[in-house]
Design a protein around this motif. Structure first.
Motif, PDB file in Angstrom:
ATOM      1  N   SER A 834       1.124  -1.467  -0.075  1.00  0.00           N
ATOM      2  CA  SER A 834       0.070   0.317  -0.129  1.00  0.00           C
ATOM      3  C   SER A 834       0.970   1.169  -0.005  1.00  0.00           C
ATOM      4  CB  SER A 834      -0.830   0.121   1.503  1.00  0.00           C
ATOM      5  OG  SER A 834       0.011  -0.045   1.796  1.00  0.00           O
ATOM      6  N   GLN A 835       1.995   1.390   0.775  1.00  0.00           N
ATOM      7  CA  GLN A 835       2.660   2.838   0.747  1.00  0.00           C
ATOM      8  C   GLN A 835       4.021   2.429  -0.318  1.00  0.00           C
ATOM      9  OE1 GLN A 835       2.450   4.185   2.915  1.00  0.00           O
ATOM     10  NE2 GLN A 835       0.751   3.033   3.773  1.00  0.00           N
ATOM     11  N   ARG A 836       3.854   1.783  -1.409  1.00  0.00           N
ATOM     12  CA  ARG A 836       4.637   1.509  -2.655  1.00  0.00           C
ATOM     13  C   ARG A 836       3.625   1.318  -3.668  1.00  0.00           C
ATOM     14  NH1 ARG A 836       8.390  -3.783  -1.685  1.00  0.00           N
ATOM     15  NH2 ARG A 836       6.604  -4.361  -0.837  1.00  0.00           N
ATOM     16  N   LEU A 837       2.550   1.769  -4.419  1.00  0.00           N
ATOM     17  CA  LEU A 837       1.840   1.573  -5.357  1.00  0.00           C
ATOM     18  C   LEU A 837       1.998   3.689  -6.219  1.00  0.00           C
ATOM     19  CD1 LEU A 837      -1.671   0.077  -3.971  1.00  0.00           C
ATOM     20  CD2 LEU A 837       0.452  -0.962  -5.272  1.00  0.00           C
ATOM     21  N   LYS A 838       2.314   3.431  -7.198  1.00  0.00           N
ATOM     22  CA  LYS A 838       2.902   4.565  -7.538  1.00  0.00           C
ATOM     23  C   LYS A 838       1.945   5.028  -8.365  1.00  0.00           C
ATOM     24  CE  LYS A 838       6.338   7.312 -10.191  1.00  0.00           C
ATOM     25  NZ  LYS A 838       7.161   8.130 -10.804  1.00  0.00           N
ATOM     26  N   ASN A 839       1.905   3.626  -9.890  1.00  0.00           N
ATOM     27  CA  ASN A 839       1.326   3.472 -10.586  1.00  0.00           C
ATOM     28  C   ASN A 839      -0.068   2.450 -10.412  1.00  0.00           C
ATOM     29  OD1 ASN A 839       2.820   6.104 -12.500  1.00  0.00           O
ATOM     30  ND2 ASN A 839       3.994   3.340 -12.385  1.00  0.00           N
ATOM     31  N   THR A 840      -1.025   3.191  -9.909  1.00  0.00           N
ATOM     32  CA  THR A 840      -2.232   2.084  -9.274  1.00  0.00           C
ATOM     33  C   THR A 840      -3.291   1.712 -10.839  1.00  0.00           C
ATOM     34  OG1 THR A 840      -3.784   3.953  -8.555  1.00  0.00           O
ATOM     35  CG2 THR A 840      -2.272   2.951  -7.342  1.00  0.00           C
ATOM     36  N   GLN A 841      -2.849   2.761 -11.774  1.00  0.00           N
ATOM     37  CA  GLN A 841      -3.323   2.032 -13.132  1.00  0.00           C
ATOM     38  C   GLN A 841      -2.155   2.636 -14.568  1.00  0.00           C
ATOM     39  OE1 GLN A 841      -7.559   4.105 -13.710  1.00  0.00           O
ATOM     40  NE2 GLN A 841      -7.632   5.072 -12.432  1.00  0.00           N
ATOM     41  N   PHE A 842      -2.756   1.891 -15.243  1.00  0.00           N
ATOM     42  CA  PHE A 842      -1.795   1.596 -16.764  1.00  0.00           C
ATOM     43  C   PHE A 842      -2.524   1.553 -17.360  1.00  0.00           C
ATOM     44  CE2 PHE A 842       1.491   0.103 -19.137  1.00  0.00           C
ATOM     45  CZ  PHE A 842       2.105   0.436 -19.405  1.00  0.00           C
ATOM     46  N   SER A 843      -1.880   1.528 -18.652  1.00  0.00           N
ATOM     47  CA  SER A 843      -2.605   1.472 -20.033  1.00  0.00           C
ATOM     48  C   SER A 843      -1.362   1.645 -20.630  1.00  0.00           C
ATOM     49  CB  SER A 843      -3.620   2.481 -20.450  1.00  0.00           C
ATOM     50  OG  SER A 843      -3.744   2.058 -21.617  1.00  0.00           O
ATOM     51  N   SER A 844      -0.653   0.265 -21.499  1.00  0.00           N
ATOM     52  CA  SER A 844       0.198   0.884 -22.266  1.00  0.00           C
ATOM     53  C   SER A 844      -0.508   1.193 -24.145  1.00  0.00           C
ATOM     54  CB  SER A 844       0.513  -0.384 -23.616  1.00  0.00           C
ATOM     55  OG  SER A 844       1.123  -1.881 -22.141  1.00  0.00           O
ATOM     56  N   LEU A 845      -1.624   1.441 -23.673  1.00  0.00           N
ATOM     57  CA  LEU A 845      -2.400   2.516 -25.759  1.00  0.00           C
ATOM     58  C   LEU A 845      -2.534   4.157 -24.622  1.00  0.00           C
ATOM     59  CD1 LEU A 845      -4.077  -0.047 -26.920  1.00  0.00           C
ATOM     60  CD2 LEU A 845      -2.120   0.167 -27.770  1.00  0.00           C
ATOM     61  N   LYS A 846      -2.028   5.116 -25.336  1.00  0.00           N
ATOM     62  CA  LYS A 846      -2.737   6.457 -24.885  1.00  0.00           C
ATOM     63  C   LYS A 846      -4.203   6.464 -25.658  1.00  0.00           C
ATOM     64  CE  LYS A 846       1.899   8.219 -25.795  1.00  0.00           C
ATOM     65  NZ  LYS A 846       2.312   9.965 -27.092  1.00  0.00           N
ATOM     66  N   VAL A 847      -5.231   5.933 -26.936  1.00  0.00           N
ATOM     67  CA  VAL A 847      -6.323   5.798 -27.039  1.00  0.00           C
ATOM     68  C   VAL A 847      -6.964   4.461 -27.087  1.00  0.00           C
ATOM     69  CG1 VAL A 847      -6.587   7.760 -27.746  1.00  0.00           C
ATOM     70  CG2 VAL A 847      -5.821   6.115 -29.383  1.00  0.00           C
ATOM     71  N   PRO A 848      -7.675   3.897 -26.818  1.00  0.00           N
ATOM     72  CA  PRO A 848      -7.968   2.743 -26.813  1.00  0.00           C
ATOM     73  C   PRO A 848      -8.436   2.637 -28.406  1.00  0.00           C
ATOM     74  CG  PRO A 848      -9.582   3.328 -25.133  1.00  0.00           C
ATOM     75  CD  PRO A 848      -9.023   4.480 -26.016  1.00  0.00           C
ATOM     76  N   LEU A 849      -8.518   1.149 -28.646  1.00  0.00           N
ATOM     77  CA  LEU A 849      -8.881   1.127 -30.537  1.00  0.00           C
ATOM     78  C   LEU A 849      -9.800   0.485 -30.312  1.00  0.00           C
ATOM     79  CD1 LEU A 849      -5.714  -1.198 -31.789  1.00  0.00           C
ATOM     80  CD2 LEU A 849      -6.231   0.452 -31.310  1.00  0.00           C
ATOM     81  N   SER A 850     -10.611   0.794 -31.641  1.00  0.00           N
ATOM     82  CA  SER A 850     -12.079   0.523 -32.029  1.00  0.00           C
ATOM     83  C   SER A 850     -12.103  -0.917 -31.434  1.00  0.00           C
ATOM     84  CB  SER A 850     -12.322   1.116 -32.945  1.00  0.00           C
ATOM     85  OG  SER A 850     -12.002  -0.381 -34.369  1.00  0.00           O
ATOM     86  N   GLU A 851     -13.699  -0.877 -31.837  1.00  0.00           N
ATOM     87  CA  GLU A 851     -14.251  -2.261 -30.703  1.00  0.00           C
ATOM     88  C   GLU A 851     -14.249  -3.455 -31.828  1.00  0.00           C
ATOM     89  OE1 GLU A 851     -18.140  -2.415 -29.973  1.00  0.00           O
ATOM     90  OE2 GLU A 851     -18.592  -0.728 -30.637  1.00  0.00           O
ATOM     91  N   ASN A 852     -13.686  -3.078 -33.146  1.00  0.00           N
ATOM     92  CA  ASN A 852     -13.151  -3.863 -34.448  1.00  0.00           C
ATOM     93  C   ASN A 852     -11.784  -4.496 -34.178  1.00  0.00           C
ATOM     94  OD1 ASN A 852     -13.097  -1.074 -35.397  1.00  0.00           O
ATOM     95  ND2 ASN A 852     -14.164  -1.782 -37.352  1.00  0.00           N
ATOM     96  N   VAL A 853     -11.168  -3.518 -33.920  1.00  0.00           N
ATOM     97  CA  VAL A 853      -9.626  -3.898 -33.905  1.00  0.00           C
ATOM     98  C   VAL A 853      -9.346  -4.209 -32.814  1.00  0.00           C
ATOM     99  CG1 VAL A 853      -7.320  -2.750 -35.333  1.00  0.00           C
ATOM    100  CG2 VAL A 853      -9.520  -1.935 -35.843  1.00  0.00           C
ATOM    101  N   GLN A 854      -8.212  -5.848 -33.141  1.00  0.00           N
ATOM    102  CA  GLN A 854      -7.676  -5.972 -31.833  1.00  0.00           C
ATOM    103  C   GLN A 854      -6.105  -5.655 -32.234  1.00  0.00           C
ATOM    104  OE1 GLN A 854      -7.436  -6.726 -28.554  1.00  0.00           O
ATOM    105  NE2 GLN A 854      -5.839  -8.353 -27.799  1.00  0.00           N
ATOM    106  N   ILE A 855      -5.229  -5.449 -31.302  1.00  0.00           N
ATOM    107  CA  ILE A 855      -3.519  -5.780 -31.045  1.00  0.00           C
ATOM    108  C   ILE A 855      -3.687  -7.236 -30.715  1.00  0.00           C
ATOM    109  CG2 ILE A 855      -1.735  -5.554 -30.563  1.00  0.00           C
ATOM    110  CD1 ILE A 855      -2.214  -2.480 -29.891  1.00  0.00           C
ATOM    111  N   LEU A 856      -3.352  -8.508 -32.344  1.00  0.00           N
ATOM    112  CA  LEU A 856      -2.848 -10.244 -31.902  1.00  0.00           C
ATOM    113  C   LEU A 856      -2.197 -10.189 -31.124  1.00  0.00           C
ATOM    114  CD1 LEU A 856      -4.663 -12.290 -32.340  1.00  0.00           C
ATOM    115  CD2 LEU A 856      -3.391 -12.125 -35.104  1.00  0.00           C
ATOM    116  N   THR A 857      -0.990  -9.500 -31.619  1.00  0.00           N
ATOM    117  CA  THR A 857       0.685  -9.590 -31.354  1.00  0.00           C
ATOM    118  C   THR A 857       1.003  -8.518 -30.801  1.00  0.00           C
ATOM    119  OG1 THR A 857       0.177 -11.875 -32.326  1.00  0.00           O
ATOM    120  CG2 THR A 857       2.473 -11.081 -31.548  1.00  0.00           C
ATOM    121  N   LEU A 858       1.835  -8.587 -29.603  1.00  0.00           N
ATOM    122  CA  LEU A 858       2.653  -7.441 -29.485  1.00  0.00           C
ATOM    123  C   LEU A 858       3.677  -7.748 -28.013  1.00  0.00           C
ATOM    124  CD1 LEU A 858       3.348  -4.103 -29.500  1.00  0.00           C
ATOM    125  CD2 LEU A 858       2.104  -4.124 -27.503  1.00  0.00           C
TER     126      LEU A 858
END
Length: 953
Positions: A834-858
């Motif tokens: 609890s005292q070491r939580l700096k980033n309690t949430q995180f995303s690798s994408l700046k914006v979500p992709l549309s729901e008909n597209v998926q990053i299949l491999t990264l």
């Protein structure tokens, strides 16, 4: 990175690459019958023996012996198939042997066919895992042997039927052909009669580059012709060419072989035929094999034999060289091969020999494979965004997943000790990959080098998760999809009441229920009596949220009874589902559990009921217990002491109804009769004998009861003959009312529609027999001193075809399928964080992709590069808005790195797309993808595009 070339080997690759591929093919004679002899060994990655036992007892002898024999005669050829075995062999060789191997690859004598880590099954695998196992194998070959090791042909000689999506995948890998032997016996007979066993197969109804030349073996075997097996394990007479010997048989052997090839030539469309010269783990004494084949080839020169006034010419060849010869012939003669648009499933050897049992055999393995794929994608994503190199701790998981795709692994057709070895291999690999993920995830969360000791609770299906047995613990819920999702999360816990806090400090509603059964029977594994449910809302794409759990003394349940948009009704008299309301429609739907009695013909491979009748699991009314809480409402159904279900509707999720089932131990009907359990859904939909199943989790195929589109179906076995593989979903459609019902699953299964408006899915099998000795073991596995207990889920989606007013029902099904294939993953730790939580949430994408597209491999690739695949997840015409071309701008998409260069590759990631030139066939045209617009990638429906991206962190 797999890169094992010594400097000298690298020089050889660069110097001699122009002599391989089609340039190394033998010259065929347009005025002769050309017989393409293909020496091969089929080496199972486990079946009757474990992977290691096959290698150390057999396969190392095959490869080593072949290399020596090929060096003796430059005309000789051999095809190497399973890359997992080749790597194991290569790792034990010195530089001189490696130099010889590369030279043989570069001059075309040692040709790679297929090139995947394994020869994967085609009925029970998901497309993502198939692509991954090819990527692993092809990359290893490219790094180790160079461009001449790029396969041009798929080689699927031992898989139990063939899927259309597999054809599409191998075409997108850049292959020109695929070869196999197993198809319905009626289909084979018709094709041989009509000379259509060489054909073109359209692998996709959406993509224009999915056609692939397909050659069906003449016989239902990949073995040598009878009398011509020359390995040390064979008993056939060798060719004795000493005229002074009393055992001289040279001309007799030539005559026998000529008779064989004449019979085959009558059944194929060109003056080229293909003869497999090999079998299981053959060429352990390669010298004697090749010496006899040398004599056979020479014999047709010494003692000429004809076919329809044409000389018979024998050639050392390969699948690729045969393909090129047929292509040359049809191009020169403008001959158009038949085009096939459906699949080759189910496979049947006779009217009662339907290989549809393996769609369900060992369902726990089939589920474990999905879990392994889920974690592998997450591990690769986290490694990629954390700027980690091609990491050795992920490689064992890639390799284990590649092995599990093998056609005797995920299918459940292996011996029980081999099954346990597969499970050991995958479990250990996941644990090792977690050793990489924990510090990377911890660093993102804390901003320091702290390790939070996050665990993956792989045994949560039996309510075991050590960190969550504490009074306080932390859960990082990671979302591997490219869009924001909300998802129910289940954590085994030891107490009835918990406080959960989200990253913003808000209290999260939760619900604690007793486990579906008492798991205390599991020996030496601490289990928890309760399960805590909560909804992890708005999980960021390719990212996580942190939730903190604290045990509290008591908590008053907020009794809620449902969801105004999605609900179900239970019949008071039967205890069964009576109706379902969803997407503005109330439909009469009942669901019940039945079983078939299985006799001596049912086993690991084959499903044949003893009688054409189902029997109810419940003897009368099903016992029901309502559940209502702040996360879901539902009902527990007890059909028998060994068969239970929980039917659930999650608050705030209108997309589906979940049925969680648990079956086992299955008691046998009698000493020699088994049970094969099915879940049956009955509706009033008018379906006119039609239903739809997916192909490896992608495109949908129309099925019609008691019918095949390419041959006359005979109905000796009306149940098993109508079973098809279901890797994602099975759908009923009422065209007149424009209504649909879909049942989605959490693993590969088999199913059908035996009556209009009805769906049945097999969920577990207990067969005391062994398919007449094919594998030698029954499907009656034991675990913890009793028969296996299997736990799984089905997801029900129904409504108008037009959907919910926002998207079509097909698009809703695609969304649910993706969320269940790659659900959020809960990493659990009982460390004080609890005292070491700096980033309690995180995303690798700046914006979500549309729901008909998926990053299949990264995933990490080479230094400063990543492998990136984008896919369009819908088919054409599935949704008015979402089934359109979509463009993704990659220039400023990721939060931890920036893409500076894109190189488009074939699907396997091993060949730049501009270097991949496939053969052209009369009447067909391959259409290329739209070119990149800077970093903007356009995707058509069902399209997957693969890139090696140079990045700056």
């Amino acid at each position: 990175m797999y890169s094992l070339l010594v400097l000298l080997s690298t020089t050889l690759v660069l110097t001699h690459s122009q002599n391989c591929g089609y340039n190394s093919c033998p010259q065929w004679d347009p005025n002769a019958l050309n017989v393409h002899l293909v020496p091969h060994s089929h080496d199972d990655l486990g079946w009757l023996k474990t992977v290691d036992k096959y290698y150390f007892q057999d396969v190392q002898n095959v490869i080593g012996s072949v290399i020596g024999a090929l060096k003796q005669n430059p005309d000789r050829k051999f095809i190497q198939v399973e890359t997992a075995f080749f790597k194991k062999w290569w790792d034990h060789q010195n530089d001189l042997v490696k130099r010889d191997v590369i030279k043989l690859v570069n001059n075309g004598q040692l040709e790679i066919s297929n090139g995947g880590w394994s020869m994967n099954d085609e009925a029970t695998v998901n497309y993502q895992s198939t692509i991954d196992q090819y990527t692993l194998g092809l990359r290893y070959l490219e790094d180790t042997l160079g461009p001449c090791a790029r396969p041009k042909s798929a080689w699927a000689i031992d898989t139990f039927g063939h899927s259309r999506e597999q054809a599409s995948i191998v075409a997108q890998l850049g292959f020109d052909s695929t070869f196999f032997m197993r198809l319905d016996y009626r289909d084979r007979e018709k094709r041989l009669k009509e000379k259509t066993a060489d054909l073109l197969w359209q692998g996709s109804q959406n993509l224009n580059n999915s056609n692939i030349f397909t050659s069906v073996f003449y016989r239902g075997t990949y073995s040598y012709p009878d009398g011509f097996c020359f390995d040390i394990v064979c008993n056939d007479e060798p060719i004795i060419d000493d005229a002074n010997s009393p055992d001289y048989n040279y001309e007799e052997k030539v005559d026998d072989f000529a008779d064989f090839v004449r019979g085959q030539a009558d059944k194929y469309p060109t003056n080229n035929i293909f003869v497999a010269m090999g079998d299981d783990v053959r060429y352990q004494a390669a010298w004697t094999n090749f010496l006899n084949i040398d004599r056979l080839i020479k014999g047709f020169e010494l003692f000429p034999r004809n076919y329809t006034n044409k000389p018979i010419k024998l050639l050392y060849s390969s699948p690729a060289c045969y393909t090129k010869a047929v292509n040359d012939y049809v191009t020169a003669n403008n001959y158009k091969l038949e085009v096939k648009t459906d699949d080759f499933l189910p496979y049947a050897t006779d009217g009662y020999g339907y290989w549809s049992g393996f769609y369900v055999s060992r369902p726990a393995t089939k589920r474990f494979e999905r879990i392994g794929n889920n974690f592998l994608q997450i591990a690769k994503q986290i490694a990629a965004v954390s700027n980690q190199p091609y990491e050795n701790k992920i490689t064992p998981l890639k390799e284990a997943m590649g092995v599990i795709q093998h056609h005797d692994a995920i299918t459940g057709t292996e011996k029980q000790d081999v099954l346990k070895d597969y499970h050991r291999m995958l479990y250990s690999a996941i644990e090792e990959a977690n050793e990489l993920v924990d510090p990377l995830l911890s660093t993102i969360i804390s901003g320091t080098d702290d390790h939070f000791q996050f665990k993956t609770c792989l045994m949560s299906n039996i309510s075991s998760c050590s960190p969550s047995r504490s009074n306080k613990f932390t859960v990082a819920v990671y979302n591997p999809l490219s869009r924001v999702v909300s998802s129910p999360i289940e954590i085994p816990v030891s107490a009835k009441a918990w406080s959960i806090v989200d990253p913003d400090g808000n209290e999260v509603a939760n619900q604690v229920e007793s486990t579906i059964i008492d798991f205390s029977y599991v020996n030496n594994v601490p289990t928890s009596p309760y399960t805590c449910y909560f909804i992890a809302k708005d999980l960021p794409p390719l990212g996580y949220k942190i939730f903190t759990f604290t045990k509290v003394e008591s908590r008053r349940s907020e009794l809620t009874f449902g969801n105004s948009n999605t609900s179900f009704e239970i019949d008071e008299d039967s205890g069964l589902i009576k109706s379902i309301t969803m997407n503005g429609v109330t439909m009469d739907v009942s669901q019940d559990l039945y079983y078939y009695k299985s006799g001596s013909y049912s086993g690991a491979y084959i499903f044949v009921p003893l009688v054409n009748e189902k029997f109810r699991v419940a003897e009368g009314k099903v016992k029901t217990t309502p559940i209502s809480g702040s996360v879901y409402q539902g009902v527990v159904q007890e059909f028998a002491p060994w068969a239970k279900q929980i039917v659930k509707v999650y608050h705030g999720d209108d997309s589906h109804i979940e049925i969680e089932w648990i079956v086992g131990p299955i008691d046998l009907v009698s000493e020699n009769v088994g049970k094969e359990v099915v879940s049956v859904f009955t509706t009033s939909l008018k379906t006119e004998g039609n239903f739809y199943t997916d192909s490896n989790g992608r495109e949908m195929l129309k099925r019609t009861r008691n019918y095949r589109p390419t041959f006359d179906y005979t109905n000796e076995e009306p149940i098993a003959g109508n079973y098809h593989p279901i890797t994602s979903r099975i759908v009923l459609k009422d065209e007149e009312k424009a209504l649909e019902l879909a049942v989605l699953n959490d693993r590969a299964q088999g199913g059908t529609s035996l009556k209009d408006g009805q769906v049945e899915i097999m969920i577990q099998r207990n067969c005391p027999h062994n398919d007449f000795g094919r594998v030698g073991d029954s499907i009656n596995d034991q675990e913890y001193g009793q028969g296996v207990i299997t736990r799984g889920r089905h997801y029900i989606v129904l409504g108008p075809t037009s959907g919910n007013g926002v998207k079509s029902l097909a698009a809703i099904q695609r969304d649910v399928a993706q969320r269940k294939l790659l659900p959020p993953w809960a990493f659990v730790t009982n460390q004080e964080v609890s005292q070491r939580l700096k980033n309690t949430q995180f995303s690798s994408l700046k914006v979500p992709l549309s729901e008909n597209v998926q990053i299949l491999t990264l995933e990490p690739w080479n230094n400063s590069t990543i492998l990136l695949r984008l896919e369009h997840i819908l088919e054409r015409n599935e949704d008015e808005n979402l089934s359109q071309e979509v463009t993704v701008d990659l220039s400023d998409l990721f939060t931890t790195f920036t893409i500076t260069k894109l190189v488009e590759m074939t699907l396997g990631g091993n060949i730049p797309l501009e270097e991949s030139v496939r053969l052209k066939w009369p009447g067909l045209e391959n259409v290329q993808s739209k070119k990149l617009d800077g970093f903007k990638v356009t995707l058509a429906p069902m399209q997957i595009r693969t890139f090696v991206a140079t990045v700056v962190y």
